[in-house]
Design an enzyme around this catalytic site. Structure first.
Site, PDB file in Angstrom:
ATOM      1  CB  SER A  36      -0.937   0.003   1.215  1.00 21.55           C
ATOM      2  OG  SER A  36      -0.200  -0.189   2.401  1.00 21.55           O
ATOM      3  CB  THR A  37       2.978   3.035   1.831  1.00 21.89           C
ATOM      4  OG1 THR A  37       3.452   2.052   2.750  1.00 21.89           O
ATOM      5  CG2 THR A  37       1.615   3.521   2.302  1.00 21.89           C
TER       6      THR A  37
ATOM      7  CD  GLU B 201      -1.857   1.442   4.934  1.00 17.26           C
ATOM      8  OE1 GLU B 201      -2.044   2.413   5.693  1.00 17.26           O
ATOM      9  OE2 GLU B 201      -0.724   1.129   4.510  1.00 17.26           O
TER      10      GLU B 201
ATOM     11  CG  LEU C  26       4.984  -7.368   5.415  1.00 17.32           C
ATOM     12  CD1 LEU C  26       4.675  -8.420   6.480  1.00 17.32           C
ATOM     13  CD2 LEU C  26       3.742  -6.550   5.097  1.00 17.32           C
TER      14      LEU C  26
ATOM     15  CE1 TYR D 143      20.199   2.390   1.725  1.00 17.97           C
ATOM     16  CE2 TYR D 143      20.672   2.531   4.071  1.00 17.97           C
ATOM     17  CZ  TYR D 143      20.787   3.042   2.786  1.00 17.97           C
ATOM     18  OH  TYR D 143      21.497   4.185   2.573  1.00 17.97           O
TER      19      TYR D 143
ATOM     20  CE1 TYR E 178      17.750   0.419   7.648  1.00 18.52           C
ATOM     21  CE2 TYR E 178      19.173  -1.360   6.930  1.00 18.52           C
ATOM     22  CZ  TYR E 178      17.927  -0.782   6.993  1.00 18.52           C
ATOM     23  OH  TYR E 178      16.853  -1.426   6.431  1.00 18.52           O
TER      24      TYR E 178
ATOM     25  CE  LYS F 251      15.622  -4.625   6.047  1.00 17.00           C
ATOM     26  NZ  LYS F 251      14.315  -4.941   5.444  1.00 17.00           N
TER      27      LYS F 251
ATOM     28  CG  LEU G 234      14.191   6.105  -2.358  1.00 17.58           C
ATOM     29  CD1 LEU G 234      13.338   5.281  -3.289  1.00 17.58           C
ATOM     30  CD2 LEU G 234      14.367   7.500  -2.934  1.00 17.58           C
ATOM     31  CB  VAL G 235      11.435  10.299   1.836  1.00 21.73           C
ATOM     32  CG1 VAL G 235      10.469  10.751   2.920  1.00 21.73           C
ATOM     33  CG2 VAL G 235      12.646  11.202   1.773  1.00 21.73           C
TER      34      VAL G 235
HETATM   35  P1  NAD Z   1       6.466   1.463   4.109  1.00 26.36           P
HETATM   36  O1  NAD Z   1       6.227   1.840   5.525  1.00 26.36           O
HETATM   37  O2  NAD Z   1       6.205   2.489   3.067  1.00 26.36           O
HETATM   38  O3  NAD Z   1       5.570   0.171   3.719  1.00 26.36           O
HETATM   39  C1  NAD Z   1       5.280  -0.855   4.606  1.00 26.36           C
HETATM   40  C2  NAD Z   1       4.126  -1.706   4.082  1.00 26.36           C
HETATM   41  O4  NAD Z   1       3.913  -2.784   5.004  1.00 26.36           O
HETATM   42  C3  NAD Z   1       2.774  -0.985   3.965  1.00 26.36           C
HETATM   43  O5  NAD Z   1       2.085  -1.453   2.823  1.00 26.36           O
HETATM   44  C4  NAD Z   1       2.037  -1.428   5.227  1.00 26.36           C
HETATM   45  O6  NAD Z   1       0.613  -1.402   5.127  1.00 26.36           O
HETATM   46  C5  NAD Z   1       2.524  -2.857   5.321  1.00 26.36           C
HETATM   47  N1  NAD Z   1       2.392  -3.456   6.659  1.00 26.36           N
HETATM   48  C6  NAD Z   1       3.001  -3.102   7.819  1.00 26.36           C
HETATM   49  N2  NAD Z   1       2.620  -3.940   8.816  1.00 26.36           N
HETATM   50  C7  NAD Z   1       1.763  -4.830   8.256  1.00 26.36           C
HETATM   51  C8  NAD Z   1       1.044  -5.939   8.763  1.00 26.36           C
HETATM   52  N3  NAD Z   1       1.121  -6.328  10.042  1.00 26.36           N
HETATM   53  N4  NAD Z   1       0.234  -6.615   7.903  1.00 26.36           N
HETATM   54  C9  NAD Z   1       0.109  -6.256   6.611  1.00 26.36           C
HETATM   55  N5  NAD Z   1       0.800  -5.226   6.082  1.00 26.36           N
HETATM   56  C10 NAD Z   1       1.605  -4.519   6.894  1.00 26.36           C
HETATM   57  O7  NAD Z   1       7.956   0.926   4.066  1.00 26.36           O
HETATM   58  P2  NAD Z   1       9.088   0.786   2.938  1.00 26.36           P
HETATM   59  O8  NAD Z   1      10.148   1.779   3.234  1.00 26.36           O
HETATM   60  O9  NAD Z   1       8.519   0.714   1.578  1.00 26.36           O
HETATM   61  O10 NAD Z   1       9.708  -0.622   3.355  1.00 26.36           O
HETATM   62  C11 NAD Z   1       9.456  -1.829   2.682  1.00 26.36           C
HETATM   63  C12 NAD Z   1      10.706  -2.694   2.709  1.00 26.36           C
HETATM   64  O11 NAD Z   1      11.747  -2.032   1.985  1.00 26.36           O
HETATM   65  C13 NAD Z   1      11.270  -2.925   4.127  1.00 26.36           C
HETATM   66  O12 NAD Z   1      11.776  -4.244   4.203  1.00 26.36           O
HETATM   67  C14 NAD Z   1      12.420  -1.927   4.204  1.00 26.36           C
HETATM   68  O13 NAD Z   1      13.407  -2.314   5.132  1.00 26.36           O
HETATM   69  C15 NAD Z   1      12.921  -2.015   2.776  1.00 26.36           C
HETATM   70  N6  NAD Z   1      13.799  -0.893   2.344  1.00 26.36           N
HETATM   71  C16 NAD Z   1      13.420   0.405   2.546  1.00 26.36           C
HETATM   72  C17 NAD Z   1      14.304   1.415   2.161  1.00 26.36           C
HETATM   73  C18 NAD Z   1      13.950   2.873   2.373  1.00 26.36           C
HETATM   74  O14 NAD Z   1      14.843   3.717   2.289  1.00 26.36           O
HETATM   75  N7  NAD Z   1      12.705   3.207   2.608  1.00 26.36           N
HETATM   76  C19 NAD Z   1      15.521   1.114   1.523  1.00 26.36           C
HETATM   77  C20 NAD Z   1      15.831  -0.218   1.287  1.00 26.36           C
HETATM   78  C21 NAD Z   1      14.957  -1.216   1.712  1.00 26.36           C
END
Ligand code: NAD
Length: 398
Positions: free
Chosen positions: A50-51, A75, A139, A225, A235, A244, A273-274
């Site tokens: 979703s995000t 959500e 997630l 990451y 991290y 990780k 990323l943000v």
């Molecule tokens: P985000 O917060 O945007 O997305 C998290 C998603 O998980 C959402 O869709 C949320 O609804 C879902 N979620 C959370 N708890 C849940 C649950 N109990 N049941 C069902 N859905 C649930 O986060 P993001 O930054 O996109 O992170 C996603 C992955 O990418 C993570 O593993 C993160 O470590 C990894 N990541 C993020 C970055 C970064 O800079 N943002 C960089 C590299 C890797």
């Protein structure tokens, strides 16, 4: 209701339905502008859809490869006087765009860590798609309830072994100060691994395999990451980094389980990323602000959608995933180039509150943050009344 951003620390407690729709539409346009993904996935399950990275993975699969998608997320729906969370509006917009393009899209709002949601999703795959050929695990959660024991694990963002002091950005004010984070204690590491490690990814894969809904040649990918040394104590070498590492352990185990199907599990290391998840990590928002400035000037800046489009188009489905020595996909490659890291590193040592507006992309950071919640999008009338209690089409049918 007229909806404006309400920021509390590193979260925004409101979201804008039309703004989120515009954000989704922009992402779809990026993917479409790149043309179809040749031999891309056809039936895709995205867990955490979703995000952030999961939403962009879903969009890239659907609009780059005409894939049917099932999305799982957690959500909150809106009420007459209270907005939904952004992921709710994002999913509504995604489903509407998918329907208009003639693409199957079905969503599940519930706890992805639970057995119940896994059972429901498996049944939907069986009934509607037969099998899936790509499973994205994206997630990010602060806690997880163990489906067997009922124990509630809490994930923490702490260094391991020693406290960590470094520069930190107040993302509300632009003040750069110093933060000291105390090291993990008790069973912080075990609990963080239980939430953000690979156990649940493996449980999903087991459930899908057992039900026979993984197609021949299936691929599954989870996100990680690494980043620069300056952030390693919080991290890569911190509690989240331990989780990780566990993801990579599970990736190797899943490779063995998927081998009979000719399938493959991946960990993809993505760019910083943000997102809602990353804004909660100390130190990282300052690094992201410096990084954005350098990568935008260099013309290599990407957001989640460009990253996920590249992951599908130039790694998972082009026959050349370019794994690193540890077998991971690296779409953080442009972030980690020596010239980018040298410049960010130099600015990191120099940055303070006074020179931050020159050295960092604070405007970019803040606008990216607001866009996550549907604010600051072109073409949206933020002074207009809007209904916060709108639904997600496939959930209304259910
Ligand atoms: P985000 O917060 O945007 O997305 C998290 C998603 O998980 C959402 O869709 C949320 O609804 C879902 N979620 C959370 N708890 C849940 C649950 N109990 N049941 C069902 N859905 C649930 O986060 P993001 O930054 O996109 O992170 C996603 C992955 O990418 C993570 O593993 C993160 O470590 C990894 N990541 C993020 C970055 C970064 O800079 N943002 C960089 C590299 C890797």
């Amino acid at each position: 209701m007229i909806i404006a951003p309400k920021i509390r620390g590193f979260i925004c407690t409101t979201a804008h339905p039309e703004g989120c729709a515009a954000h989704v539409a922009e992402q779809i346009a990026v993917v479409k502008s790149r043309g179809p993904i040749t031999n891309g996935p056809q039936r895709v399950l995205v867990i955490g859809s979703s995000t952030g990275y999961g939403l962009s993975s879903r969009i890239a699969a659907a609009f780059g490869s005409n894939a049917a998608t099932i999305g799982v997320f957690f959500e909150r729906p809106g009420e007459a006087d209270r907005t939904a969370t952004a992921g709710w509006y994002n999913t509504r917009a995604f489903e509407k765009e998918a329907a208009a393009a003639g693409l199957y899209a079905r969503s599940f709002n519930g706890d992805a860590f639970s057995d119940e949601v896994k059972t429901e999703v498996v049944a939907a795959i069986k009934a509607d798609l037969g099998q899936v050929d790509l499973v994205v695990y994206s997630l990010a959660s602060p806690r997880r309830t163990d489906p067997k024991s009922g124990e509630v694990y809490k994930s923490v963002l702490k260094p391991v072994g020693a406290s960590y002091t470094n520069k930190n950005l107040n993302t509300g004010t632009g003040v750069v100060n110093e933060i000291t984070i105390e090291p993990a204690e008790g069973d912080d590491i075990r609990q963080t691994i239980a939430v953000m490690g690979g156990e649940d990814w493996e449980l999903w894969t087991d459930a899908l395999l057992e039900a026979g809904v993984m197609a021949a040649g299936v691929q599954t990918v989870a996100y990680s990451y690494i980043g620069p040394e300056v952030t390693w104590p919080i991290y890569k070498n911190g509690t989240i980094g331990k989780a990780k590492e566990d993801l990579e352990r599970v990736q190797r185990a899943l490779d063995v389980k998927l081998a009979p199907l000719g399938g493959k599990a991946w960990v993809s290391v993505n760019k910083a990323l943000v997102t809602q998840a990353s804004s909660a990590i100390p130190v990282v928002p300052l690094y992201i602000s410096l990084l954005y400035k350098v990568m935008k000037a260099e013309g290599t800046h990407e957001d989640c959608i460009e990253q996920m489009d590249r992951l599908l188009r130039e790694r998972l489905y082009n026959g050349d995933p370019q794994p690193d020595a540890a077998g991971r996909i690296r779409v953080d490659d442009w972030e980690m180039t020596p010239q980018v890291q040298a410049l960010v590193g130099q600015r990191w040592s120099e940055v303070n509150t006074e020179n931050f507006p020159q050295l960092g992309d604070f405007e970019g950071y803040q606008s990216s943050f607001l866009r996550l919640f549907g604010f600051g999008l072109t073409g949206v009338d933020y002074s207009a009344e809007t209904d916060p209690a709108v639904g997600i089409p496939s959930l209304e049918l259910a």
